[in-house]
Structure formats: structure tokens, C-alpha cells
Design a protein around this motif. Structure first.
Motif, PDB file in Angstrom:
ATOM      1  N   ASP A 108      48.982  24.342  41.385  1.00 45.97           N
ATOM      2  CA  ASP A 108      47.884  25.080  40.798  1.00 45.97           C
ATOM      3  C   ASP A 108      47.999  26.455  40.630  1.00 45.97           C
ATOM      4  O   ASP A 108      47.574  27.148  39.609  1.00 45.97           O
ATOM      5  CB  ASP A 108      46.721  24.500  41.167  1.00 45.97           C
ATOM      6  CG  ASP A 108      46.325  23.130  41.051  1.00 45.97           C
ATOM      7  OD1 ASP A 108      46.873  22.467  40.289  1.00 45.97           O
ATOM      8  OD2 ASP A 108      44.925  22.893  41.795  1.00 45.97           O
ATOM      9  N   PHE A 109      48.651  26.878  41.609  1.00 48.82           N
ATOM     10  CA  PHE A 109      48.819  28.593  41.706  1.00 48.82           C
ATOM     11  C   PHE A 109      50.031  28.934  41.947  1.00 48.82           C
ATOM     12  O   PHE A 109      50.584  29.299  43.065  1.00 48.82           O
ATOM     13  CB  PHE A 109      47.826  29.193  42.733  1.00 48.82           C
ATOM     14  CG  PHE A 109      46.525  28.714  42.515  1.00 48.82           C
ATOM     15  CD1 PHE A 109      45.561  29.467  41.697  1.00 48.82           C
ATOM     16  CD2 PHE A 109      45.747  27.744  42.949  1.00 48.82           C
ATOM     17  CE1 PHE A 109      44.077  29.281  41.561  1.00 48.82           C
ATOM     18  CE2 PHE A 109      44.533  27.555  42.905  1.00 48.82           C
ATOM     19  CZ  PHE A 109      43.846  28.168  41.781  1.00 48.82           C
ATOM     20  N   PRO A 110      51.104  28.707  41.057  1.00 53.11           N
ATOM     21  CA  PRO A 110      52.521  28.620  41.557  1.00 53.11           C
ATOM     22  C   PRO A 110      53.000  30.246  41.605  1.00 53.11           C
ATOM     23  O   PRO A 110      53.927  30.393  42.404  1.00 53.11           O
ATOM     24  CB  PRO A 110      53.420  28.355  40.094  1.00 53.11           C
ATOM     25  CG  PRO A 110      52.159  28.288  38.900  1.00 53.11           C
ATOM     26  CD  PRO A 110      51.038  27.940  39.874  1.00 53.11           C
ATOM     27  N   GLY A 113      59.031  26.296  46.564  1.00 58.72           N
ATOM     28  CA  GLY A 113      59.218  27.626  46.889  1.00 58.72           C
ATOM     29  C   GLY A 113      58.366  28.078  48.309  1.00 58.72           C
ATOM     30  O   GLY A 113      58.470  29.118  48.685  1.00 58.72           O
ATOM     31  N   THR A 114      58.050  27.275  48.926  1.00 61.41           N
ATOM     32  CA  THR A 114      57.249  27.293  50.065  1.00 61.41           C
ATOM     33  C   THR A 114      58.445  27.554  51.115  1.00 61.41           C
ATOM     34  O   THR A 114      59.421  26.975  51.431  1.00 61.41           O
ATOM     35  CB  THR A 114      56.469  26.327  50.619  1.00 61.41           C
ATOM     36  OG1 THR A 114      55.486  26.099  49.702  1.00 61.41           O
ATOM     37  CG2 THR A 114      56.065  26.156  52.295  1.00 61.41           C
ATOM     38  N   ARG A 115      58.197  28.506  52.135  1.00 64.69           N
ATOM     39  CA  ARG A 115      58.847  28.887  53.205  1.00 64.69           C
ATOM     40  C   ARG A 115      58.478  28.263  54.283  1.00 64.69           C
ATOM     41  O   ARG A 115      57.351  28.192  54.751  1.00 64.69           O
ATOM     42  CB  ARG A 115      58.853  30.512  53.436  1.00 64.69           C
ATOM     43  CG  ARG A 115      59.814  31.211  54.489  1.00 64.69           C
ATOM     44  CD  ARG A 115      60.217  32.388  54.472  1.00 64.69           C
ATOM     45  NE  ARG A 115      60.886  32.992  55.275  1.00 64.69           N
ATOM     46  CZ  ARG A 115      60.699  34.018  56.073  1.00 64.69           C
ATOM     47  NH1 ARG A 115      59.844  34.738  55.915  1.00 64.69           N
ATOM     48  NH2 ARG A 115      61.639  34.288  57.189  1.00 64.69           N
ATOM     49  N   LEU A 116      59.512  27.613  55.045  1.00 61.36           N
ATOM     50  CA  LEU A 116      59.067  26.814  56.315  1.00 61.36           C
ATOM     51  C   LEU A 116      59.655  27.357  57.458  1.00 61.36           C
ATOM     52  O   LEU A 116      60.870  27.380  57.502  1.00 61.36           O
ATOM     53  CB  LEU A 116      59.704  25.264  56.080  1.00 61.36           C
ATOM     54  CG  LEU A 116      59.431  24.401  57.038  1.00 61.36           C
ATOM     55  CD1 LEU A 116      57.754  24.210  57.486  1.00 61.36           C
ATOM     56  CD2 LEU A 116      60.178  23.055  57.000  1.00 61.36           C
ATOM     57  N   LEU A 117      58.865  27.887  58.441  1.00 64.46           N
ATOM     58  CA  LEU A 117      59.293  28.333  59.645  1.00 64.46           C
ATOM     59  C   LEU A 117      58.796  27.519  60.831  1.00 64.46           C
ATOM     60  O   LEU A 117      57.632  26.954  60.803  1.00 64.46           O
ATOM     61  CB  LEU A 117      58.463  29.811  59.712  1.00 64.46           C
ATOM     62  CG  LEU A 117      58.888  30.738  58.543  1.00 64.46           C
ATOM     63  CD1 LEU A 117      57.895  32.026  58.827  1.00 64.46           C
ATOM     64  CD2 LEU A 117      60.401  31.193  58.580  1.00 64.46           C
ATOM     65  N   MET A 171      49.088  36.768  45.879  1.00 64.16           N
ATOM     66  CA  MET A 171      48.478  36.264  46.846  1.00 64.16           C
ATOM     67  C   MET A 171      49.379  35.690  47.826  1.00 64.16           C
ATOM     68  O   MET A 171      50.251  35.073  47.325  1.00 64.16           O
ATOM     69  CB  MET A 171      47.026  35.306  46.532  1.00 64.16           C
ATOM     70  CG  MET A 171      46.651  34.851  47.936  1.00 64.16           C
ATOM     71  SD  MET A 171      45.237  33.984  47.488  1.00 64.16           S
ATOM     72  CE  MET A 171      43.818  35.439  47.459  1.00 64.16           C
ATOM     73  N   LYS A 172      49.148  35.774  49.166  1.00 62.35           N
ATOM     74  CA  LYS A 172      49.954  35.042  50.023  1.00 62.35           C
ATOM     75  C   LYS A 172      49.247  34.263  51.034  1.00 62.35           C
ATOM     76  O   LYS A 172      48.049  34.753  51.616  1.00 62.35           O
ATOM     77  CB  LYS A 172      50.752  35.977  50.848  1.00 62.35           C
ATOM     78  CG  LYS A 172      51.834  35.330  51.940  1.00 62.35           C
ATOM     79  CD  LYS A 172      52.749  36.343  52.424  1.00 62.35           C
ATOM     80  CE  LYS A 172      53.634  35.864  53.720  1.00 62.35           C
ATOM     81  NZ  LYS A 172      54.552  36.791  54.062  1.00 62.35           N
ATOM     82  N   ILE A 173      49.601  32.979  51.173  1.00 63.39           N
ATOM     83  CA  ILE A 173      48.628  31.969  52.055  1.00 63.39           C
ATOM     84  C   ILE A 173      49.636  31.473  53.380  1.00 63.39           C
ATOM     85  O   ILE A 173      50.658  30.967  52.721  1.00 63.39           O
ATOM     86  CB  ILE A 173      47.963  30.811  51.436  1.00 63.39           C
ATOM     87  CG1 ILE A 173      47.038  31.606  50.482  1.00 63.39           C
ATOM     88  CG2 ILE A 173      47.441  30.103  52.098  1.00 63.39           C
ATOM     89  CD1 ILE A 173      46.497  30.548  49.317  1.00 63.39           C
ATOM     90  N   LEU A 174      49.161  31.665  54.569  1.00 68.21           N
ATOM     91  CA  LEU A 174      50.039  30.989  55.749  1.00 68.21           C
ATOM     92  C   LEU A 174      49.225  30.009  56.120  1.00 68.21           C
ATOM     93  O   LEU A 174      48.221  29.884  56.439  1.00 68.21           O
ATOM     94  CB  LEU A 174      50.118  32.161  56.573  1.00 68.21           C
ATOM     95  CG  LEU A 174      50.660  31.651  57.934  1.00 68.21           C
ATOM     96  CD1 LEU A 174      52.033  31.162  58.065  1.00 68.21           C
ATOM     97  CD2 LEU A 174      50.453  32.992  59.060  1.00 68.21           C
TER      98      LEU A 174
END
Length: 117
Positions: A30-32, A72-76, A1-4
Motif C-alpha cells: 500500500d505504501f511502496p 525492498g524490505t531490509r532484513l537484519l 517515511m521509514k518504519i522499523l
């Protein structure tokens, strides 16, 4: 799953950025296996300015962003929003990537859920 997660508000004043990052960090915990992407736009780009001093006992957006990107979050960040605020050539928090509206639209269409703050 991908969350933006899209953050439009400044880091302090309202608590929208704070709450968005609370959600991002809880998702990472909770959801790595979930891919989390944060896109800062409008006054939200101010969240990526490093070394902001907050009073003791007050949340610190930079620390919250660092925790999220370490997990691991991508920051744009919206490049035109940075430019409009005179921030295009300043130092940003570690792992921040200057981005575009074209990339944001790709992230939106590739995401299972989009949260806006």
C-alpha cells in the motif's frame, strides 16, 4: 517515511512474527515509497532459518520474509542472538544481514515509527 519492525518471538507457536510480517507486506503493497526494515532478535532470529516445513494451509514465515525482501524490505538479524542459539554459522534466508545492537540503535533513531512484536 521509514518504519522499523522488531521481531522478538519465534516464527511459530505464537503469531507475533506472522502478524509483524503481514504488516510489513501490507506496508510494501500500500505504501511502496515507505522504507521498511525488519530486525530479528532473541528467538525471532529463528524466522530466518530457511527450508522450515509447515503443514499445508499453514502460514510459512520464510515465504513471507522472501515476499517482503523482494519488495525492498531490509532484513537484519542480531548477531549475538544468533550466536547464543548456535545459529551464527548456519545458512540464512536470502538477503538476511547479520547485524549488531549498535546498528539497531541507529535504525531506531532514523525511523519514523518502530513496531515491536
Amino acid at each position: 517515511m521509514k518504519i522499523l519492525i522488531i521481531i522478538n518471538d519465534a516464527p511459530y507457536g505464537a503469531e507475533k512474527a506472522f502478524n509483524a510480517l503481514r504488516i510489513a507486506n501490507q506496508l510494501n503493497k500500500d505504501f511502496p515509497e515507505t522504507e521498511v526494515v525488519i530486525f530479528l532478535m532473541a528467538d525471532g532470529v529463528n524466522c530466518a532459518i530457511p527450508n522450515q516445513n509447515t503443514p499445508n494451509g499453514y502460514y510459512n514465515i520464510e515465504r513471507m520474509l522472501k515476499l517482503s525482501t523482494r519488495k525492498g524490505t531490509r532484513l537484519l538479524l542480531c548477531g549475538s542472538c544468533l550466536e547464543a542459539r548456535g545459529l551464527k554459522n548456519i545458512e540464512l534466508v536470502e538477503k538476511a544481514e547479520i547485524s549488531t545492537m549498535a546498528e539497531l540503535t541507529k535504525e531506531i533513531t532514523a525511523s519514523d515509527k518502530v513496531l515491536t512484536f
